[in-house]
Write a protein that holds these residues in place. Structure first.
Motif, PDB file in Angstrom:
ATOM      1  N   SER A 128      17.403   6.910 -11.259  1.00 34.04           N
ATOM      2  CA  SER A 128      16.363   7.312 -10.309  1.00 34.04           C
ATOM      3  C   SER A 128      15.005   7.594 -10.942  1.00 34.04           C
ATOM      4  O   SER A 128      13.986   7.594 -10.257  1.00 34.04           O
ATOM      5  CB  SER A 128      16.820   8.522  -9.484  1.00 34.04           C
ATOM      6  N   GLU A 129      14.978   7.805 -12.279  1.00 33.44           N
ATOM      7  CA  GLU A 129      13.689   8.010 -12.948  1.00 33.44           C
ATOM      8  C   GLU A 129      12.954   6.686 -13.168  1.00 33.44           C
ATOM      9  O   GLU A 129      11.733   6.662 -13.316  1.00 33.44           O
ATOM     10  CB  GLU A 129      13.909   8.705 -14.293  1.00 33.44           C
ATOM     11  N   SER A 130      13.680   5.587 -13.189  1.00 33.27           N
ATOM     12  CA  SER A 130      13.112   4.289 -13.558  1.00 33.27           C
ATOM     13  C   SER A 130      12.380   3.623 -12.400  1.00 33.27           C
ATOM     14  O   SER A 130      12.883   3.572 -11.278  1.00 33.27           O
ATOM     15  CB  SER A 130      14.228   3.354 -14.042  1.00 33.27           C
ATOM     16  N   GLU A 131      11.198   3.091 -12.691  1.00 30.60           N
ATOM     17  CA  GLU A 131      10.450   2.335 -11.675  1.00 30.60           C
ATOM     18  C   GLU A 131      11.089   0.983 -11.396  1.00 30.60           C
ATOM     19  O   GLU A 131      10.968   0.457 -10.299  1.00 30.60           O
ATOM     20  CB  GLU A 131       8.998   2.112 -12.130  1.00 30.60           C
ATOM     21  N   ASN A 132      11.764   0.418 -12.392  1.00 32.80           N
ATOM     22  CA  ASN A 132      12.285  -0.939 -12.275  1.00 32.80           C
ATOM     23  C   ASN A 132      13.727  -1.006 -11.801  1.00 32.80           C
ATOM     24  O   ASN A 132      14.169  -2.052 -11.323  1.00 32.80           O
ATOM     25  CB  ASN A 132      12.184  -1.661 -13.634  1.00 32.80           C
ATOM     26  N   LYS A 133      14.449   0.104 -11.928  1.00 34.64           N
ATOM     27  CA  LYS A 133      15.883   0.063 -11.632  1.00 34.64           C
ATOM     28  C   LYS A 133      16.271   0.885 -10.411  1.00 34.64           C
ATOM     29  O   LYS A 133      17.452   0.937 -10.059  1.00 34.64           O
ATOM     30  CB  LYS A 133      16.678   0.551 -12.851  1.00 34.64           C
ATOM     31  N   SER A 134      15.283   1.543  -9.799  1.00 34.59           N
ATOM     32  CA  SER A 134      15.621   2.367  -8.633  1.00 34.59           C
ATOM     33  C   SER A 134      14.496   2.343  -7.602  1.00 34.59           C
ATOM     34  O   SER A 134      13.382   1.926  -7.883  1.00 34.59           O
ATOM     35  CB  SER A 134      15.888   3.815  -9.058  1.00 34.59           C
ATOM     36  N   SER A 135      14.822   2.833  -6.430  1.00 36.34           N
ATOM     37  CA  SER A 135      13.863   2.886  -5.336  1.00 36.34           C
ATOM     38  C   SER A 135      12.726   3.851  -5.644  1.00 36.34           C
ATOM     39  O   SER A 135      12.945   4.936  -6.193  1.00 36.34           O
ATOM     40  CB  SER A 135      14.573   3.336  -4.053  1.00 36.34           C
ATOM     41  N   TYR A 136      11.526   3.466  -5.256  1.00 32.00           N
ATOM     42  CA  TYR A 136      10.369   4.348  -5.423  1.00 32.00           C
ATOM     43  C   TYR A 136      10.438   5.565  -4.513  1.00 32.00           C
ATOM     44  O   TYR A 136       9.658   6.508  -4.658  1.00 32.00           O
ATOM     45  CB  TYR A 136       9.069   3.574  -5.160  1.00 32.00           C
ATOM     46  N   ALA A 137      11.386   5.574  -3.579  1.00 24.71           N
ATOM     47  CA  ALA A 137      11.439   6.649  -2.585  1.00 24.71           C
ATOM     48  C   ALA A 137      12.491   7.712  -2.888  1.00 24.71           C
ATOM     49  O   ALA A 137      12.571   8.710  -2.179  1.00 24.71           O
ATOM     50  CB  ALA A 137      11.700   6.056  -1.200  1.00 24.71           C
ATOM     51  N   ILE A 138      13.315   7.515  -3.934  1.00 22.75           N
ATOM     52  CA  ILE A 138      14.440   8.422  -4.186  1.00 22.75           C
ATOM     53  C   ILE A 138      14.409   8.928  -5.626  1.00 22.75           C
ATOM     54  O   ILE A 138      14.227   8.155  -6.564  1.00 22.75           O
ATOM     55  CB  ILE A 138      15.787   7.717  -3.907  1.00 22.75           C
ATOM     56  N   LEU A 139      14.607  10.238  -5.783  1.00 22.47           N
ATOM     57  CA  LEU A 139      14.728  10.856  -7.096  1.00 22.47           C
ATOM     58  C   LEU A 139      15.860  11.883  -7.032  1.00 22.47           C
ATOM     59  O   LEU A 139      15.818  12.814  -6.239  1.00 22.47           O
ATOM     60  CB  LEU A 139      13.424  11.552  -7.505  1.00 22.47           C
ATOM     61  N   ASN A 140      16.886  11.694  -7.890  1.00 26.45           N
ATOM     62  CA  ASN A 140      18.031  12.599  -7.905  1.00 26.45           C
ATOM     63  C   ASN A 140      17.995  13.417  -9.189  1.00 26.45           C
ATOM     64  O   ASN A 140      18.091  12.876 -10.286  1.00 26.45           O
ATOM     65  CB  ASN A 140      19.332  11.798  -7.807  1.00 26.45           C
TER      66      ASN A 140
ATOM     67  N   GLU B 126       0.836  -1.210   0.000  1.00 30.34           N
ATOM     68  CA  GLU B 126       0.000   0.000   0.000  1.00 30.34           C
ATOM     69  C   GLU B 126       0.870   1.258   0.000  1.00 30.34           C
ATOM     70  O   GLU B 126       0.646   2.194  -0.781  1.00 30.34           O
ATOM     71  CB  GLU B 126      -0.897  -0.035   1.239  1.00 30.34           C
ATOM     72  N   ASP B 127       1.891   1.292   0.868  1.00 29.33           N
ATOM     73  CA  ASP B 127       2.779   2.454   0.944  1.00 29.33           C
ATOM     74  C   ASP B 127       3.591   2.608  -0.343  1.00 29.33           C
ATOM     75  O   ASP B 127       3.766   3.727  -0.847  1.00 29.33           O
ATOM     76  CB  ASP B 127       3.729   2.323   2.140  1.00 29.33           C
ATOM     77  N   GLU B 128       4.075   1.490  -0.878  1.00 29.57           N
ATOM     78  CA  GLU B 128       4.872   1.535  -2.103  1.00 29.57           C
ATOM     79  C   GLU B 128       4.072   2.135  -3.260  1.00 29.57           C
ATOM     80  O   GLU B 128       4.562   3.009  -3.984  1.00 29.57           O
ATOM     81  CB  GLU B 128       5.357   0.132  -2.477  1.00 29.57           C
ATOM     82  N   GLU B 129       2.854   1.689  -3.439  1.00 31.89           N
ATOM     83  CA  GLU B 129       2.029   2.187  -4.540  1.00 31.89           C
ATOM     84  C   GLU B 129       1.735   3.671  -4.381  1.00 31.89           C
ATOM     85  O   GLU B 129       1.749   4.436  -5.353  1.00 31.89           O
ATOM     86  CB  GLU B 129       0.716   1.390  -4.625  1.00 31.89           C
ATOM     87  N   TYR B 130       1.470   4.091  -3.152  1.00 29.71           N
ATOM     88  CA  TYR B 130       1.180   5.504  -2.908  1.00 29.71           C
ATOM     89  C   TYR B 130       2.399   6.373  -3.200  1.00 29.71           C
ATOM     90  O   TYR B 130       2.305   7.406  -3.892  1.00 29.71           O
ATOM     91  CB  TYR B 130       0.728   5.714  -1.465  1.00 29.71           C
ATOM     92  N   ILE B 131       3.564   5.960  -2.696  1.00 29.33           N
ATOM     93  CA  ILE B 131       4.781   6.761  -2.873  1.00 29.33           C
ATOM     94  C   ILE B 131       5.195   6.783  -4.342  1.00 29.33           C
ATOM     95  O   ILE B 131       5.684   7.807  -4.847  1.00 29.33           O
ATOM     96  CB  ILE B 131       5.917   6.242  -1.965  1.00 29.33           C
ATOM     97  N   LYS B 132       5.001   5.681  -5.060  1.00 34.01           N
ATOM     98  CA  LYS B 132       5.287   5.655  -6.500  1.00 34.01           C
ATOM     99  C   LYS B 132       4.490   6.721  -7.236  1.00 34.01           C
ATOM    100  O   LYS B 132       5.002   7.404  -8.142  1.00 34.01           O
ATOM    101  CB  LYS B 132       4.950   4.281  -7.080  1.00 34.01           C
TER     102      LYS B 132
END
Length: 378
Positions: free
Chosen positions: A289-301, A260-266
Motif C-alpha cells: 500500500s505504500e507503493s505508487e506502482n503496486k497499489s491503489s492511490y486511494a488505499i493505505l493500510n 486530475e483526480d488520480e494526481e490529486y489523491i496521490k
C-alpha cells in the motif's frame, strides 16, 4: 467537532451532480421499464441508454452489461453460473479476496463438490504467478480463475494482463472482482480480455444498492433471482431506474476527471505517508500500500508497532472515520482475513488501520488526523 472521512474504500460520498440526476429521475421517470405504456417505455429507454454509455467506458457491448444490486450480487451471479451453467469444475482464487467471492466459492464447493485451489501469496500479498500457472496446468478440468483487480484492504494491484494471458493460453475462464478499480482506473476488455468482472456504483461516488456484472458476449447466463425476465432473463426484478441513472452519471464524471483526480489523491496519500513516517517510529505499511506502482492511490493500510485496542474508537470520537481492515467486517472480532492470510501471527495482533482517500480530502484534514493520532497514541 470536525468530520474527516477517510473510509472511501468502504463507500464514497455521492457527487452533487449524481444526486441531482437521481432526484430528477425519481420525479420525472417513475415508470416501470417493463410497462408497455409511454411512461414505462421512457424509463426503459433511459435504462438502455445508460447501459450503452456504461459499456462504452470499457470498450464493451451494451448486451455484456447486466445491472445488479451491487458488486456482491455480481460476483455471486458470475461464480454461480460458472459452476451451474458453464461447466466449471475447478475454481482458482486467493485467500485475500473479498468475502463476496470467498464465501460464494466455499458454498459452491459444499454444494457441488467442485475442486478449489488457492494461489500462493508472499508476505506482502503479492500473487505467485508461477503457482497460478501450475494450478492451471495440473489437470484438464474446466477452470475459472477469480482474482480481484485491486484489493479492498491493502490496495494491491493484480497484474490483470498477465492473469488474462495465462487463462487464455490454458483455456480457463477469468473473473475479476473489480469493485475497487472501476471508476478509478481504465479498463479495456478488448485489450485485456477478461471474461467477467463486477462493479459497484458506491465506490466511485455513485449511489448504494446498484452495480453491474460484465459478462463477455457468448456466455449464456441463468438468473440467481427468479420472478421476471428483466435484464434479458439474467436477473429478475424491476430495474432500479434512478440508481442506474445515478451510476451512469457517476461513472461518466469519474472517467472525465480520472487523471486530475488520480494526481490529486496521490499527493494526499504521499503526504500522509511522509507525515506518518515522521511522527511514528516503527510504522509499517501492509501489503504494497505504500507503493505508487503496486497499489491503489486511494488505499493505505497502516500497521502500528503494537496493539492499540481503542484506536479506532478514539479516532471516531475525534470525528475521524476509518476502518480496521474492510468495513464489511466492522464489529467482527476475527480481525482482517486479508492480514491474517499474509502476516505472521505476532504481527496480526498489532493494530492496523485502513485509510482510504477521495478527491474531497485535503492536506489540512491529514494534518488533523496526524495531530490526533499523536495525542491518542501518546
Amino acid at each position: 467537532m470536525k468530520n474527516i472521512y477517510l473510509d472511501n474504500a468502504a463507500t464514497s460520498p455521492i457527487l452533487p451532480e449524481v444526486i441531482k440526476t437521481i432526484t430528477g429521475s425519481m420525479s420525472s421517470f417513475y415508470g416501470n421499464p417493463s410497462s408497455i405504456h409511454q411512461i414505462g417505455r421512457k424509463a426503459k429507454s433511459l435504462v438502455e441508454t445508460a447501459r450503452k454509455n456504461i459499456a462504452k467506458h470499457f470498450n464493451a457491448s451494451a448486451n455484456e452489461i447486466v445491472f445488479t444490486a451491487g458488486g456482491s450480487e455480481a460476483d455471486n451471479l458470475i461464480l454461480r453460473n460458472a459452476v451451474t451453467n458453464l461447466g466449471v469444475t475447478t475454481l482458482i482464487s486467493s485467500k485475500i479476496e473479498h468475502h463476496a467471492v470467498l464465501h460464494t466459492i466455499k458454498d459452491l464447493e459444499k454444494e457441488f463438490n467442485i475442486s478449489v485451489h488457492w494461489v500462493d501469496l508472499d508476505e506482502n500479498g503479492i500473487l505467485n504467478y508461477e503457482h497460478l500457472e501450475q494450478l492451471l496446468q495440473q489437470d484438464t478440468s474446466k477452470k475459472m480463475v477469480s482474482l480481484m483487480y485491486v484489493n479492498n484492504e491493502i490496495g494491491n494491484f493484480l497484474d490483470i494482463e498477465k492473469v488474462s494471458n495465462l487463462c487464455t493460453s490454458n483455456n480457463a475462464l477469468f473473473h475479476s472482482d473489480a469493485v475497487q478499480a472501476i471508476g478509478h482506473f481504465n479498463m479495456n476488455v478488448k485489450e485485456v480480455p477478461v471474461d467477467f468482472f463486477a462493479a459497484s456504483a458506491h465506490k466511485f461516488h455513485g449511489p448504494k444498492g446498484v452495480g453491474f456484472a460484465y459478462i463477455k458476449k457468448g456466455f449464456g447466463i441463468y438468473p440467481i433471482l427468479h420472478g421476471g425476465e428483466q435484464e434479458r432473463g439474467a436477473r429478475a426484478g424491476t430495474e432500479n431506474v434512478h440508481g442506474i441513472l445515478g451510476m451512469e452519471k457517476a461513472l461518466e464524471l469519474a472517467y472525465l476527471n480520472l487523471k486530475e483526480d488520480e494526481e490529486y489523491i496521490k499527493k494526499i496519500k504521499n503526504y500522509f505517508i511522509k507525515e506518518l513516517k515522521k511522527s511514528f517510529e516503527g510504522i509499517i505499511f501492509n501489503g504494497c500500500s505504500e507503493s505508487e506502482n503496486k497499489s491503489s492511490y486511494a488505499i493505505l493500510n497502516v500497521r502500528f508497532p503494537k496493539e492499540y485496542s481503542m484506536l479506532l474508537f478514539n479516532l471516531d470520537l475525534k470525528g475521524i472515520a476509518v476502518s480496521g481492515g474492510s468495513a464489511c467486517q466492522s464489529g467482527s472480532n476475527k480481525g482482517s482475513h486479508v492480514l491474517n492470510a499474509i502476516l505472521p501471527e505476532k504481527e496480526q495482533n498489532k493494530t492496523s488501520i485502513r485509510f482510504s482517500f477521495s478527491k474531497f480530502n485535503t492536506v489540512e484534514e491529514i494534518d488533523y488526523v496526524i495531530k490526533n493520532l499523536k495525542q491518542i497514541i501518546k
